[in-house]
Design a protein around this motif. Structure first.
Motif, short mmCIF file in Angstrom:
data_model
loop_
_atom_site.label_atom_id
_atom_site.label_comp_id
_atom_site.label_asym_id
_atom_site.label_seq_id
_atom_site.Cartn_x
_atom_site.Cartn_y
_atom_site.Cartn_z
N VAL A 88 0.84 -1.20 0.00
CA VAL A 88 0.00 0.00 0.00
C VAL A 88 0.88 1.25 0.00
CG1 VAL A 88 -1.79 1.28 1.24
CG2 VAL A 88 -1.82 -1.23 1.25
N THR A 89 0.49 2.24 -0.80
CA THR A 89 1.15 3.55 -0.78
C THR A 89 0.47 4.41 0.28
OG1 THR A 89 1.73 3.43 -3.13
CG2 THR A 89 1.67 5.62 -2.11
N PHE A 90 1.27 4.89 1.25
CA PHE A 90 0.73 5.67 2.36
C PHE A 90 1.16 7.13 2.27
CE2 PHE A 90 0.77 1.38 4.17
CZ PHE A 90 -0.48 1.33 4.79
N GLN A 91 0.23 8.01 2.62
CA GLN A 91 0.54 9.41 2.86
C GLN A 91 0.00 9.75 4.25
OE1 GLN A 91 -1.32 11.54 -0.39
NE2 GLN A 91 0.46 11.28 -1.71
N TRP A 92 0.87 10.29 5.09
CA TRP A 92 0.52 10.58 6.48
C TRP A 92 0.69 12.07 6.77
CZ3 TRP A 92 -0.52 5.98 9.22
CH2 TRP A 92 -0.01 4.79 8.67
N VAL A 93 -0.27 12.64 7.48
CA VAL A 93 -0.10 13.96 8.09
C VAL A 93 -0.43 13.77 9.57
CG1 VAL A 93 -0.75 16.38 8.10
CG2 VAL A 93 -0.84 15.09 5.96
N ILE A 94 0.57 13.96 10.41
CA ILE A 94 0.43 13.65 11.84
C ILE A 94 0.72 14.90 12.67
CG2 ILE A 94 1.25 12.19 13.72
CD1 ILE A 94 2.12 10.14 11.61
N GLY A 95 -0.15 15.20 13.60
CA GLY A 95 0.02 16.37 14.45
C GLY A 95 0.96 16.11 15.61
N LEU A 96 1.65 17.16 16.02
CA LEU A 96 2.58 17.09 17.15
C LEU A 96 2.13 17.94 18.32
CD1 LEU A 96 5.98 17.32 15.19
CD2 LEU A 96 4.62 15.28 15.75
N ASP A 97 0.91 18.49 18.25
CA ASP A 97 0.40 19.32 19.34
C ASP A 97 0.35 18.55 20.65
OD1 ASP A 97 -0.43 21.98 18.23
OD2 ASP A 97 -1.53 20.68 16.87
N ASP A 98 0.64 19.24 21.72
CA ASP A 98 0.51 18.71 23.09
C ASP A 98 1.47 17.56 23.39
OD1 ASP A 98 -1.69 20.48 23.49
OD2 ASP A 98 -2.97 19.04 22.46
N ILE A 100 1.56 14.59 22.36
CA ILE A 100 0.87 13.32 22.58
C ILE A 100 1.33 12.26 21.57
CG2 ILE A 100 -1.39 12.18 22.55
CD1 ILE A 100 -2.57 14.74 23.69
N THR A 101 1.50 12.67 20.33
CA THR A 101 2.03 11.73 19.33
C THR A 101 3.39 11.22 19.77
OG1 THR A 101 0.84 12.65 17.44
CG2 THR A 101 2.93 11.55 16.97
N HIS A 102 3.55 9.90 19.76
CA HIS A 102 4.83 9.32 20.18
C HIS A 102 5.81 9.35 19.01
CE1 HIS A 102 7.79 6.63 21.93
NE2 HIS A 102 7.14 6.73 23.08
N PRO A 103 7.06 9.78 19.22
CA PRO A 103 8.03 9.83 18.13
C PRO A 103 8.20 8.50 17.42
CG PRO A 103 8.88 10.97 20.07
CD PRO A 103 7.62 10.30 20.49
N ASP A 104 8.10 7.40 18.16
CA ASP A 104 8.27 6.09 17.53
C ASP A 104 7.14 5.76 16.57
OD1 ASP A 104 10.62 5.77 18.87
OD2 ASP A 104 9.83 4.43 20.40
N ALA A 105 5.96 6.34 16.78
CA ALA A 105 4.86 6.15 15.82
C ALA A 105 5.22 6.80 14.49
CB ALA A 105 3.57 6.74 16.38
#
Length: 231
Positions: A88-98, A100-105
């Motif tokens: 699968v071809t993936f495109q991700w936009v992930i927020g870094l506010d607060d 909460i998003t883990h760097p390893d994700a």
């Protein structure tokens, strides 16, 4: 003054003909007529993950994901819904506010063979808060799952969440749905090792500042599962 005439919820849902996306920073509004609409309330009507797994078995070739927060456990669960996510071809936009998003994700997303990742850094007065998944099949269908669930294990499985899933086979409608993705993609910047390293330092500093020190007798027994595989 006459009282408003309230319509039954079922009647309103049956009458829904389109879904809208709007962004205060982008002067556009996309209206997406659809062929089919489902509304899922988790957990009483099943889980977001179960619904996602049903959709991903439709021979998906492209996935676009825009979420406020992502964790390792959520990323693993999401990828596990695909019969073979390596194709699968993936495109991700992930927020870094607060923080909460883990760097390893983010690292998991960056390591995929067909993956482009953009990150949205904190901006004063504005929070990046979408939960948008668009899936294109090798057939004629395009799907979207939009609602309250983040890319976390609890968001996909156990939290109280509501999502709307859309399906369309019409070329013009699919083009309009794709246009709704454009402002999300434009809001991020390419995930580089430098950008991720900077966020890692911020994440660790925030974790240190917000996590109370363990009691002396808990220090050895304290589980580090949250750090290794955050929920």
């Amino acid at each position: 003054m006459s009282r408003p005439q309230w319509r039954p919820l079922a009647e309103i849902v049956d009458g829904i003909e389109h879904a809208c996306y709007s962004d205060a920073s982008v002067q556009r509004r996309s209206v997406v007529p659809i062929n089919r609409l489902n509304i899922l309330s988790q957990p009483s009507q099943g889980t977001v993950y179960e619904h996602l797994a049903d959709v991903t078995h439709s021979n998906i070739h492209t996935a676009r994901i825009g979420v406020a927060y992502a964790t390792v456990a959520g990323m693993r669960m999401f990828l596990g819904a695909f019969p073979d996510h390596q194709d699968v071809t993936f495109q991700w936009v992930i927020g870094l506010d607060d923080h909460i998003t883990h760097p390893d994700a983010v690292k998991v997303a960056m390591a995929l063979p067909r993956s482009k990742v953009r990150l949205v850094r904190s901006t004063p007065g504005r929070t990046f808060h979408p939960k948008f998944i668009s899936l294109k099949s090798r057939g004629k269908s395009q799907f979207a799952i939009i609602g309250s669930a983040n890319l976390t294990r609890s968001g996909l499985l156990t939290n109280s969440e509501v999502v709307v899933s859309l399906r369309t086979t019409d070329t013009k409608k699919k083009r309009t749905l794709n246009n709704a993705w454009a402002p999300l993609w434009a809001s991020g910047e390419t995930a580089t090792e430098k950008l991720l390293d900077s966020y890692v330092q911020e994440f660790r500093a925030n974790r240190t500042a917000t996590t109370p020190p363990p009691e002396p007798h808990d220090e050895i027994l304290e589980s580090d599962a949250v750090t290794i595989d955050p929920q």
